[in-house]
Design a protein around this motif. Structure first.
Motif, PDB file in Angstrom:
ATOM      1  N   PHE B  39       0.832  -1.204   0.000  1.00 27.92           N
ATOM      2  CA  PHE B  39       0.000   0.000   0.000  1.00 27.92           C
ATOM      3  C   PHE B  39       0.870   1.258   0.000  1.00 27.92           C
ATOM      4  CE2 PHE B  39      -4.008  -1.650  -0.270  1.00 27.92           C
ATOM      5  CZ  PHE B  39      -4.379  -2.511   0.743  1.00 27.92           C
ATOM      6  N   TYR B  40       1.971   1.203   0.759  1.00 30.87           N
ATOM      7  CA  TYR B  40       2.853   2.369   0.781  1.00 30.87           C
ATOM      8  C   TYR B  40       3.436   2.634  -0.602  1.00 30.87           C
ATOM      9  CZ  TYR B  40       6.706   5.454   1.841  1.00 30.87           C
ATOM     10  OH  TYR B  40       7.567   6.513   1.837  1.00 30.87           O
ATOM     11  N   SER B  42       2.154   1.839  -3.397  1.00 32.58           N
ATOM     12  CA  SER B  42       1.098   2.230  -4.339  1.00 32.58           C
ATOM     13  C   SER B  42       0.625   3.654  -4.107  1.00 32.58           C
ATOM     14  CB  SER B  42      -0.105   1.297  -4.209  1.00 32.58           C
ATOM     15  OG  SER B  42       0.294  -0.037  -4.292  1.00 32.58           O
ATOM     16  N   PHE B  43       0.522   4.055  -2.826  1.00 25.31           N
ATOM     17  CA  PHE B  43      -0.188   5.299  -2.525  1.00 25.31           C
ATOM     18  C   PHE B  43       0.648   6.350  -1.810  1.00 25.31           C
ATOM     19  CE2 PHE B  43      -3.917   3.588  -4.146  1.00 25.31           C
ATOM     20  CZ  PHE B  43      -4.206   2.354  -3.586  1.00 25.31           C
ATOM     21  N   ALA B  44       1.961   6.167  -1.718  1.00 22.85           N
ATOM     22  CA  ALA B  44       2.781   7.122  -0.977  1.00 22.85           C
ATOM     23  C   ALA B  44       2.747   8.507  -1.602  1.00 22.85           C
ATOM     24  CB  ALA B  44       4.215   6.624  -0.890  1.00 22.85           C
ATOM     25  N   SER B  45       2.573   8.558  -2.922  1.00 20.77           N
ATOM     26  CA  SER B  45       2.628   9.867  -3.595  1.00 20.77           C
ATOM     27  C   SER B  45       1.297  10.602  -3.573  1.00 20.77           C
ATOM     28  CB  SER B  45       3.072   9.670  -5.048  1.00 20.77           C
ATOM     29  OG  SER B  45       2.202   8.752  -5.669  1.00 20.77           O
ATOM     30  N   LEU B  46       0.278  10.029  -2.932  1.00 19.50           N
ATOM     31  CA  LEU B  46      -1.021  10.696  -2.877  1.00 19.50           C
ATOM     32  C   LEU B  46      -0.923  11.957  -2.029  1.00 19.50           C
ATOM     33  CD1 LEU B  46      -3.750   7.946  -2.285  1.00 19.50           C
ATOM     34  CD2 LEU B  46      -3.494   9.407  -4.293  1.00 19.50           C
ATOM     35  N   HIS B  50      -6.222  13.407  -0.603  1.00 20.53           N
ATOM     36  CA  HIS B  50      -6.646  12.178  -1.283  1.00 20.53           C
ATOM     37  C   HIS B  50      -6.324  10.950  -0.455  1.00 20.53           C
ATOM     38  CE1 HIS B  50      -6.330  14.620  -5.197  1.00 20.53           C
ATOM     39  NE2 HIS B  50      -7.580  14.557  -4.823  1.00 20.53           N
ATOM     40  N   SER B  51      -5.324  11.048   0.407  1.00 22.69           N
ATOM     41  CA  SER B  51      -5.005   9.872   1.213  1.00 22.69           C
ATOM     42  C   SER B  51      -6.004   9.711   2.353  1.00 22.69           C
ATOM     43  CB  SER B  51      -3.581   9.971   1.762  1.00 22.69           C
ATOM     44  OG  SER B  51      -3.502  10.947   2.759  1.00 22.69           O
ATOM     45  N   ALA B  54      -8.360   7.152   1.462  1.00 23.86           N
ATOM     46  CA  ALA B  54      -7.643   5.913   1.136  1.00 23.86           C
ATOM     47  C   ALA B  54      -7.228   5.155   2.393  1.00 23.86           C
ATOM     48  CB  ALA B  54      -6.404   6.224   0.301  1.00 23.86           C
ATOM     49  N   MET B  58      -7.367   1.112   3.124  1.00 29.42           N
ATOM     50  CA  MET B  58      -6.178   0.284   3.332  1.00 29.42           C
ATOM     51  C   MET B  58      -6.281  -0.514   4.618  1.00 29.42           C
ATOM     52  SD  MET B  58      -3.033   2.629   2.008  1.00 29.42           S
ATOM     53  CE  MET B  58      -3.646   4.284   2.226  1.00 29.42           C
ATOM     54  N   PHE B 124       1.244   7.540   6.328  1.00 29.57           N
ATOM     55  CA  PHE B 124       0.312   8.477   5.696  1.00 29.57           C
ATOM     56  C   PHE B 124      -0.078   9.554   6.703  1.00 29.57           C
ATOM     57  CE2 PHE B 124      -0.172   6.051   1.922  1.00 29.57           C
ATOM     58  CZ  PHE B 124      -0.046   4.734   2.308  1.00 29.57           C
TER      59      PHE B 124
END
Lengths: 222, 244, 106
Positions: B39-40, B42-46, B50-51, B54, B58, B124
Motif C-alpha cells: 500500500f505504501y 502504491s499510494f505514498a505519492s497521494l 486524497h489519502s 484511502a 487500506m 500516511f
C-alpha cells in the motif's frame, strides 16, 4: 390446484404485463425533472423489491432446510436464489441505464446501490456453493442464505445512515396518483411472472430429487 | 457459565498450541507487513486530501485479507489432525468451540492491527487521527474485527468439517462481511474527520456485531453437525445423476 | 407543451414602402388591423434551440428506456429457456427410467 399454480401465475402475468406497458407508455405523464427515462422506474423498482423478497424467501427456506433437513425447503431455497439472481441482475443493469440517462453517471456509488450489489453477490456466492461445493456444503450454503436474508434490512437501514444520491424512499411515496396507478400493475405483473418461474423451478428441483431417488431404488434392486 | 468456562479452557489450549511455534501469528503478522509495504508503494505519492479516504480502505482491506488467512490457517490445523471431529464428539458445548476459535482469531487480528494502525499512521499523514484518538481507534478496530471474525469462524469451521475447498471461503466470506466492513469504513472515515457522530457510529457497529455473533452462534452447531435426523434427504444415486 | 400560434409575420420593408405609397387608406385606418406583435427573431431562435435540446434528450431517453426494457425481457426470456432445457433433460431422464423399468419387468 397447487400443481398448476405456477402456470396460472405465468398466464395471469402475460396480459398484465401488456397492460402495464400500455399504461406506462401511453397513459402516464412524463415526469417533469427526469423526463422520459423515468419510465424505467416502473420496472426497476419492482425488480429491486422482488430481489429482496427472493433473498428473504431463500433465507427462510434455508432455515427450514437446516432445521428439518427438508428436500422441499432445499429446492425452494435454490429456486428463490436463482430468481433473486435474475431480478438482482435486472436491478443492477437497469439502475445504471436510468442513472446514465437522468444524472449522467451510471454508478453513483451511494449506499443503496452498493448494498443491493452486495446482496446480489451473496446470492451468487450461495449459488456457487450449492453447485460447486462438496456434498457436506448444503448446510453451509443454508447458513450463507440466512446471513444474506439478514442483510436485507441492512440495505434499507443503510439508506438512512449515509447521505445518498439515490432517490430516497420518498420517491414512491410522493408519486402523484396517476403514476401510482401505473406502478402497481407493473409490480403485480413482474411479481406474478417471478413467482410463476420460481414455482416452476421448485417443481423441477423436487422432480429431479425424486428421479434421483427412483434411480437409486432401481439400481439397488438390480 | 459452563459455556464460558469451556470456551476459556479451549482458548487456553489453542493459545498453548500457538505459543509453541507462533505459526499463525507470524504468518498473519508478516502478511500484514507485506500488505502495508504494498500500500505504501502504491499510494505514498497521494496528496494528503486524497489519502484521507484511502487510509480507511487500506486498513480494512488489510484486515479482510489477513482475516481470511488467519481463519484458513486456524482451521487447517484442525483439518490436518482431524481434531475438529474429536472436539465435536467430546462432551463440550459446540458454542464453546465457536467462542474459543473466534476469540483466537480475534486476538491474532488485533495483534496484527498493533502493527497495521501505527504503520498507517507513520506512512500516511492522514492517519494522524489514529494517534489523536487512541481509545476510539482501538474500539473501532475491535468492533470491526469482531464482526468479521464472528461470520468468518462459522464458515471456516463449516468448510473444515467436510472435504471443503479453502477457496470457497473467499467466495463466501467477502460478500457476507462487506456490510460490517462498510460500517467500519464509514466509522473510520468519521474518526479521521473528527466527526461528532462517531460515538453513534461505534454504537451501531456494536449492535451489528451483537446480531452477527448471535446469529453465527445459533447456526454453528447446526452447520457443523446438522439438526436432528434426516427427514427427507435421499441418498445420491450412482451412475448418471440428472443435472439440476 | 402548449401550441404556439405563430404570430403574423411583419411586413417586409419593401412591402411596407409599397403599402405606404399605395392608395389604400382603409388598411392604414382600419381598426381591425393592429400593429404586428410577437416574439423577436432572437427569442424564436432560442426557443428553437431549446426545443432541439429537449427533443435530443427525449430521443436519448427513449434509447435508454428501450435498452432497459430489452435487458429485463432478455433476462426473463433467458431464464425461461434455461427452465425449458432443464425440463427437457428431466423428461429424457424419466423416459430412460421408464425404459429401464420396462426392461426389468417381464
Amino acid at each position: 390446484m397447487r400443481k398448476i399454480l405456477p402456470d396460472l401465475c405465468l398466464l395471469a402475468a402475460m396480459p398484465l404485463l401488456v397492460y402495464s406497458v400500455h399504461r406506462v407508455f401511453l397513459e402516464t405523464p412524463i415526469e417533469r425533472q427526469m423526463g422520459t427515462a423515468f419510465k424505467i422506474f416502473f420496472f426497476h423498482v419492482p425488480m429491486g423489491w422482488l430481489c429482496m423478497l427472493m433473498a428473504v424467501i431463500c433465507g427462510i427456506a434455508a432455515g427450514v432446510e437446516l432445521r428439518r433437513r427438508s428436500a422441499l425447503a432445499s429446492a425452494v431455497a435454490l429456486a428463490a436464489a436463482e430468481m433473486g439472481f435474475i431480478t438482482g441482475l435486472g436491478v443492477l443493469l437497469t439502475g445504471p441505464i436510468w442513472g446514465s440517462a437522468t444524472w449522467g453517471t451510471p454508478w453513483t456509488g451511494d449506499a443503496r446501490q452498493v448494498t443491493t450489489a452486495l446482496l446480489w453477490l451473496v446470492i451468487v456466492a450461495y449459488l456457487l456453493l450449492r453447485h460447486y461445493g462438496p456434498r457436506s456444503s448444503d448446510r453451509l450454503a443454508a447458513a450463507l442464505a440466512i446471513f444474506g436474508a439478514v442483510n436485507v434490512p441492512i440495505i434499507y437501514y443503510a439508506v438512512k445512515l449515509w447521505k445518498t444520491t439515490h432517490p430516497s424512499t420518498g420517491v414512491v411515496a410522493s408519486l402523484p396518483p396517476e403514476m401510482w396507478a401505473s406502478f402497481w400493475p407493473g409490480l403485480i405483473a413482474l411479481a406474478l411472472c417471478s413467482l410463476g418461474l420460481f414455482g416452476l423451478r421448485t417443481r423441477q428441483l423436487v422432480l429431479a430429487d425424486e428421479l434421483d431417488a427412483a434411480w437409486v431404488r432401481v439400481e439397488d434392486n438390480h | 457459565m459452563r459455556i464460558v468456562r469451556q470456551a476459556v479452557l479451549l482458548l487456553r489450549s489453542e493459545l498453548r498450541q500457538e505459543l509453541r511455534d507462533f505459526e499463525l501469528l507470524l504468518s498473519a503478522g508478516f502478511f500484514t507487513l507485506v500488505l502495508l509495504a504494498m500500500f505504501y508503494l502504491s499510494f505514498a505519492s497521494l496528496p494528503v486530501k486524497h489519502s484521507l479516504p484511502a487510509v480507511p480502505a487500506m486498513l480494512w482491506l488489510t484486515i479482510a485479507f489477513v482475516g481470511v488467512l488467519t481463519l484458513t490457517r486456524a482451521f487447517d490445523r484442525e483439518r490436518e489432525a482431524d481434531t475438529l471431529r474429536a472436539l465435536l464428539a467430546a462432551p463440550i458445548e459446540r458454542l464453546a468451540i465457536y467462542l474459543a476459535k473466534a476469540a483466537l482469531c480475534l486476538m491474532v487480528l488485533m495483534l496484527c492491527c498493533l502493527v497495521l494502525v501505527p504503520g498507517l499512521w507513520l506512512m500516511f499523514p492522514a492517519g494522524s487521527a489514529f494517534a489523536d484518538q487512541p481509545g476510539q481507534t482501538a474500539l473501532l478496530v475491535l468492533l470491526g474485527c469482531g464482526g468479521y471474525v464472528a461470520i468468518g469462524t462459522l464458515f471456516a469451521a463449516g468448510l473444515a468439517t467436510g472435504a471443503g475447498k479453502n477457496t470457497l471461503l473467499f467466495i463466501i466470506l467477502y460478500p457476507l462481511t462487506t456490510p460490517i466492513l462498510m460500517y467500519a469504513l464509514a466509522t473510520t472515515r468519521a474518526l479521521l474527520d473528527h466527526h461528532p457522530d462517531l460515538p453513534s457510529f461505534l454504537g451501531q457497529m456494536a449492535a451489528l456485531d451483537l446480531i452477527l455473533v448471535a446469529l453465527a452462534a445459533l447456526l454453528f452447531e447446526t452447520v457443523l453437525v446438522g439438526a436432528g435426523p434426516n427427514l427427507s434427504r435421499k441418498p445420491a444415486r450412482e451412475g448418471r445423476p440428472v443435472r439440476r | 407543451m402548449e401550441e404556439v400560434t405563430p404570430p403574423p409575420s411583419p411586413p417586409s420593408p419593401a412591402a411596407a414602402a409599397v403599402a405606404s405609397t399605395a392608395t389604400t387608406p382603409a388598411t392604414a385606418q382600419d381598426p381591425a388591423y393592429g400593429p404586428a406583435v410577437g416574439r423577436s427573431l432572437a427569442d424564436k431562435e432560442k426557443l428553437r434551440e431549446l426545443e432541439g435540446v429537449a427533443s435530443a434528450k427525449s430521443a436519448r431517453d427513449y434509447q435508454h428506456v428501450i435498452l432497459a426494457y430489452g435487458v429485463l425481457w432478455a433476462l426473463f426470456a433467458g431464464y425461461g429457456i434455461f427452465l425449458w432445457r432443464r425440463s427437457a433433460r428431466l423428461r429424457a431422464d424419466m423416459s430412460d427410467l421408464r425404459r429401464r423399468l420396462d426392461q426389468k419387468t417381464p
